[in-house]
Design an enzyme around this catalytic site. Sequence first.
Site, PDB file in Angstrom:
ATOM      1  CB  CYS A 129       6.269  14.160  11.316  1.00 38.75           C
ATOM      2  SG  CYS A 129       7.894  14.546  11.925  1.00 38.75           S
TER       3      CYS A 129
ATOM      4  CB  THR B 299     -27.550  -8.242  12.534  1.00 38.77           C
ATOM      5  OG1 THR B 299     -28.219  -8.901  13.607  1.00 38.77           O
ATOM      6  CG2 THR B 299     -28.531  -7.999  11.402  1.00 38.77           C
TER       7      THR B 299
ATOM      8  N   GLY C 222     -13.624  -3.122   0.982  1.00 40.34           N
ATOM      9  CA  GLY C 222     -14.401  -2.494  -0.085  1.00 40.34           C
ATOM     10  C   GLY C 222     -14.054  -1.049  -0.395  1.00 40.34           C
ATOM     11  CG  HIS C 223     -12.293   1.692   2.610  1.00 42.22           C
ATOM     12  ND1 HIS C 223     -11.350   2.676   2.724  1.00 42.22           N
ATOM     13  CD2 HIS C 223     -11.841   0.656   3.338  1.00 42.22           C
ATOM     14  CE1 HIS C 223     -10.369   2.250   3.512  1.00 42.22           C
ATOM     15  NE2 HIS C 223     -10.646   1.036   3.886  1.00 42.22           N
TER      16      HIS C 223
ATOM     17  CG  ASN D 208      -0.211  -0.269   2.500  1.00 38.76           C
ATOM     18  OD1 ASN D 208       0.513  -1.258   2.619  1.00 38.76           O
ATOM     19  ND2 ASN D 208      -0.372   0.588   3.472  1.00 38.76           N
TER      20      ASN D 208
ATOM     21  CD  GLN E  80      -4.006  -0.097  -1.413  1.00 34.37           C
ATOM     22  OE1 GLN E  80      -4.419   0.328  -2.502  1.00 34.37           O
ATOM     23  NE2 GLN E  80      -4.233   0.537  -0.279  1.00 34.37           N
TER      24      GLN E  80
END
Lengths: 398, 132
Positions: A339, A252, A215-216, A156, A194
Amino acid sequence: MRRIYLDHAATTAVSAEVLKTMKPYFRKHFGNPSEPHQWGRESKVAIEQAREKAAVFLGAKTSEILFTSGATEAINLAHKGLVEVSYKEDSDKIPHIITSSIEHKAVIETCKHLERLKLAKITYLPVDKNGLVKTNDIKKVVKPETLLVSVMYVNNEMGAIQPIKEISKLIKKINLARFNSHLPPIYFHTDATQAIQYLDCRVAELGVDLLSLSGHKFYAPKGVGLLYFKKGISLIRQQDGGEQENHLRAGTENIPYIVGLGKALELITEDRQQTLRKINNLKEKLISGVLKIPEVKLVGGTEKKAPHIVSFLVKGVEGEAMMLLLSEKGIAASSGSACTSGLLEPSHVLLAMGYRPEEAHGSLRFSLGKDNTKEEIDDVIEALPRIIEKLRKMAPKL
Amino acid sequence: MKINQFYSKKVLEHLRYPRNMGEIKNPDGVATVGNPVCGDIMRLYIKIEKKKGKEYIKDVKFQTLGCGAAIATSSIITTMVKDKPLSEAEKITNQAIAEALGGLPPVKMHCSLLAAKALQKAIANYRQKTKK
């Protein structure tokens, strides 16, 4: 102000089409799929249709797909679930996991957790200067207790495509020998998060036993993902409760999101070639433009790289400062500098590739998406040199 | 809930428009401090003027390689000490620097410490020079 989003490896916006497919499952079809009434049935059908789409995408059986809240959960379940099964079969043996030193935190921290509790021994494979695992290294560290090899498909942070097919061939060979000496097989898991959008992810082609995705990263919403696990593999569930997901993931089901995931996977298949061509062109343009800035280098060369991720090291500038000034100009990028990490440690990926910490501080990552344009890349190529110049001017001469 | 992992507007403003950035030729005091953990390096230059037997910081400039907080803390400290009596300037604490910036994310507090240290060391450098 214009807004140029070049952080698709972090997350993507839900596509209009995906959102449209999801919408009926918030208010109209909201039934609990565990209930036999028609409301429940509508939801159940929706989940199974999404599962079918995921199965088609991966070239798998529907019974091999398990929906989760994302790749992180899928990875936790795969690693911890397999380790628990191994103890059930032989409580005296501490299983061994081989992974790489450049995995996403989801894998690294899961392995560290198992290591801390002395539930597993972990070997972290090194990578070469291009960020690639050497398949032969696996051969050297395999032990009789080895239970799992877990290597990501695409990194990634810098996009290196790992030799998944080569590794799976090796594992198959090792497993054949193990079979003859009555040792259990070694499983092969890949975090394909990725890779989903752009690379061949058919599990039979890859030769993997388990695969995780989120999924995102490809225009489905955040909070949904899946685990593929090959028929015959036993897992012990990590989230206890009801019987959902074939007793392997209680709670659920998140119906609208699962529906969205299925749709997003279907859309990839439709658009892949076109998106791929476009993104490859944009990436080349971005690389050649950014490399015109003095003392900037590309992380790990151009070979064996995913089309959407490009990572640079800028000398004499700190990554977070660059990122913030880009953001002021309406451009979203990312950095592996210490950082930005919250831990004040430079990216473990860059360090594993042999870059020195002072080099890693100047890390800057862009990740492209299907909606980026040539004009946007032009704007970045215009804005970035000024920002770098400004920050370099600010730095003391050493 | 306070979202304190992000920078304040003031930090971003100082990053965008750093104050007193650059070098002073022949400074009366200079110090370079660095934090290898984060990779930040700060250099502070001061020019001292004596008025009625009292020492004032007449000019101050900074140079910093580092993250947003490192740049903003070194920028704001220059505005806090310019034209101030030396005795007052050396009392500036890292908390005061962070407060002047409208707060810093906890993980970035060490940057304010670095800025305070740079000033103290630059003053110490000046004192050492004048002793001779």
